[in-house]
Enzyme design. Structure first.
Site, mmCIF file in Angstrom:
data_model
loop_
_atom_site.group_PDB
_atom_site.id
_atom_site.type_symbol
_atom_site.label_atom_id
_atom_site.label_comp_id
_atom_site.label_asym_id
_atom_site.label_seq_id
_atom_site.Cartn_x
_atom_site.Cartn_y
_atom_site.Cartn_z
ATOM 1 N N ALA A 169 0.797 -1.243 0.000
ATOM 2 C CA ALA A 169 0.000 0.000 0.000
ATOM 3 C C ALA A 169 0.821 1.281 0.000
ATOM 4 C CB ALA A 169 -1.012 0.026 1.131
ATOM 5 N N ALA A 170 2.158 1.185 -0.176
ATOM 6 C CA ALA A 170 2.948 2.423 -0.277
ATOM 7 C C ALA A 170 2.432 3.259 -1.446
ATOM 8 C CB ALA A 170 4.431 2.097 -0.463
ATOM 9 N N GLY A 171 2.165 2.585 -2.571
ATOM 10 C CA GLY A 171 1.688 3.307 -3.762
ATOM 11 C C GLY A 171 0.319 3.945 -3.528
ATOM 12 N N ASP A 172 -0.555 3.246 -2.802
ATOM 13 C CA ASP A 172 -1.883 3.811 -2.519
ATOM 14 C C ASP A 172 -1.763 5.005 -1.569
ATOM 15 O OD1 ASP A 172 -3.082 1.949 -4.155
ATOM 16 O OD2 ASP A 172 -3.471 0.551 -2.520
HETATM 17 P P1 ADP Z 1 3.931 0.652 -5.099
HETATM 18 O O1 ADP Z 1 3.497 0.361 -3.697
HETATM 19 O O2 ADP Z 1 2.799 1.013 -6.021
HETATM 20 O O3 ADP Z 1 4.860 -0.382 -5.684
HETATM 21 P P2 ADP Z 1 6.276 2.286 -4.551
HETATM 22 O O4 ADP Z 1 6.846 1.104 -3.835
HETATM 23 O O5 ADP Z 1 7.050 2.821 -5.681
HETATM 24 O O6 ADP Z 1 4.770 2.032 -5.022
HETATM 25 O O7 ADP Z 1 6.076 3.421 -3.432
HETATM 26 C C1 ADP Z 1 5.455 4.665 -3.672
HETATM 27 C C2 ADP Z 1 6.252 5.756 -2.983
HETATM 28 O O8 ADP Z 1 6.324 5.480 -1.563
HETATM 29 C C3 ADP Z 1 7.701 5.854 -3.457
HETATM 30 O O9 ADP Z 1 7.829 6.761 -4.553
HETATM 31 C C4 ADP Z 1 8.414 6.389 -2.220
HETATM 32 O O10 ADP Z 1 8.324 7.793 -2.156
HETATM 33 C C5 ADP Z 1 7.615 5.786 -1.062
HETATM 34 N N1 ADP Z 1 8.311 4.545 -0.643
HETATM 35 C C6 ADP Z 1 8.030 3.272 -1.018
HETATM 36 N N2 ADP Z 1 8.929 2.402 -0.475
HETATM 37 C C7 ADP Z 1 9.770 3.153 0.266
HETATM 38 C C8 ADP Z 1 10.915 2.880 1.080
HETATM 39 N N3 ADP Z 1 11.375 1.628 1.231
HETATM 40 N N4 ADP Z 1 11.545 3.923 1.700
HETATM 41 C C9 ADP Z 1 11.099 5.189 1.553
HETATM 42 N N5 ADP Z 1 10.037 5.523 0.804
HETATM 43 C C10 ADP Z 1 9.373 4.531 0.164
#
Ligand code: ADP
Length: 336
Positions: free
Chosen positions: A260-263
């Site tokens: 859910a980082a992307g969400d």
């Molecule tokens: P998704 O969950 O769709 O794969 P990402 O992993 O690219 O999306 O994460 C979206 C955003 O969240 C990234 O651009 C970044 O800013 C933040 N993010 C994700 N993972 C990390 C991490 N390990 N450390 C710091 N920021 C993160």
């Protein structure tokens, strides 16, 4: 009334998750250690993320006539999402069936069920009902592609900033792109859609231009712990075709679960844009939310609120953005 809200058109699911030491082999049964039932679906997650980031948020989607309906509706409301545009349709609420092993490895089967019943007419009615309060539309790809395509055009016509998170990646009608203001794929989605491998800043810039060439105004390729690449192209007469490329480094956090980082990123980005922040500040808010979401396990339970996002931003006020020189044939200009 202020037009400072977010309209999310997308999926709502009940996320049914079983945790076991290892995943079963084909045909095997294993004993599990734990089980959870939470609100999920990319649409609902982004709605919760936008609401927790402080935006008045309306969810447009469909649920069924079953026990899961009350669970997902209550959870949307508890997180502050308006549910007046969620429709109950005959049949069952969408389900994501998730299995997680002790190492965090997982597999997921999503069954759309009620999500497949969302129609273009429902989207039109929801736009009409909320457009005096909302200015940003968030779209993803867990509802029928034709409805997403329609929502993008209707949203653009109604003056929304249309943000498309093309996840899970799938073929889309080519004519959707000119209606999209901002596209937010991660590396694997950008790879799938553009047909060439995205695995870092340089390839992300190339992928971003693929979207811009098809009519998108601003491509934001998210790179997990490597941050995000942003490419915008203005089309005004004073600087025709000018382009600005930036690499935003990630906020330093210790991730425990990147679900859910992307969400979190897209929801907080949408909320910030709806509040009137400029593109760069909105991207930083989204990235702070994405980073924080990785520090807690789970999907909707890990989405941070505005206080947590602001605290992380305050801790890193001067996090530099690296402008990337534009290719020689493109004139550098201002972001729109
Ligand atoms: P998704 O969950 O769709 O794969 P990402 O992993 O690219 O999306 O994460 C979206 C955003 O969240 C990234 O651009 C970044 O800013 C933040 N993010 C994700 N993972 C990390 C991490 N390990 N450390 C710091 N920021 C993160």
């Amino acid at each position: 009334m202020a037009r400072d809200g977010v309209l999310v058109v997308g999926s709502i699911t009940a996320d049914v998750t079983a945790f076991s030491r290892r995943l079963p082999q084909r045909g095997e049964t294993v004993l599990g250690d734990d089980f959870t039932l939470f609100l999920g679906g990319k649409g609902a997650n982004q709605a919760v993320a936008a609401a927790r980031a402080g935006a008045p948020t309306w969810m447009v989607g469909c649920v069924g006539e079953d026990l899961f309906r009350d669970i997902v509706m209550d959870s949307l409301r508890e997180h502050g999402v308006h549910t007046s545009e969620v429709r109950t349709v005959p049949g069952r609420t969408g389900v994501a069936h998730i299995r997680v092993d002790a190492s965090g490895e997982n597999d997921i089967v999503i069954t759309p069920l009620a999500n497949a019943d969302l129609t273009a007419e429902m989207v039109d009615r929801s736009i009409a009902a909320t457009q005096d309060r909302t200015r940003v539309m968030l779209l993803q790809l867990e509802i029928p592609a034709a409805v997403t395509r329609h929502a993008a055009e209707a949203g653009a016509d109604a003056g929304f900033t249309v943000v498309l998170d093309p996840a899970p990646a799938q073929a889309l009608p080519e004519d959707i792109w000119p209606y999209v203001d901002i596209v937010t794929p991660n590396e694997s989605e950008a790879t799938a859609l553009t047909g060439s491998e995205v695995d870092g800043v340089e390839s992300a810039e190339r992928a971003a231009r693929w979207f811009l060439d098809r009519g998108v105004r601003h491509a934001l390729i998210t790179l997990g712990g490597a941050g995000a690449v942003s490419v915008t192209r203005t089309k005004n007469s004073s600087a025709p075709g000018s382009e600005v490329t930036s690499h935003f480094p990630a906020f330093p956090v210790v991730p425990v679960d990147t679900t859910a980082a992307g969400d979190a990123f897209t929801g907080a980005l949408g909320a910030a844009l709806a509040a009137g922040l400029d593109n760069d500040l909105a991207v930083r808010r989204g990235m702070a939310a994405g980073a924080l979401a990785t520090t807690c396990p789970g999907a909707s339970p890990s989405l941070p609120d505005l206080t947590a996002v602001s605290a992380l931003l305050d801790t890193h006020p001067l996090l530099p953005v690296h402008p990337v020189p534009a290719p020689a044939h493109i004139t550098e200009g201002a972001t729109s």
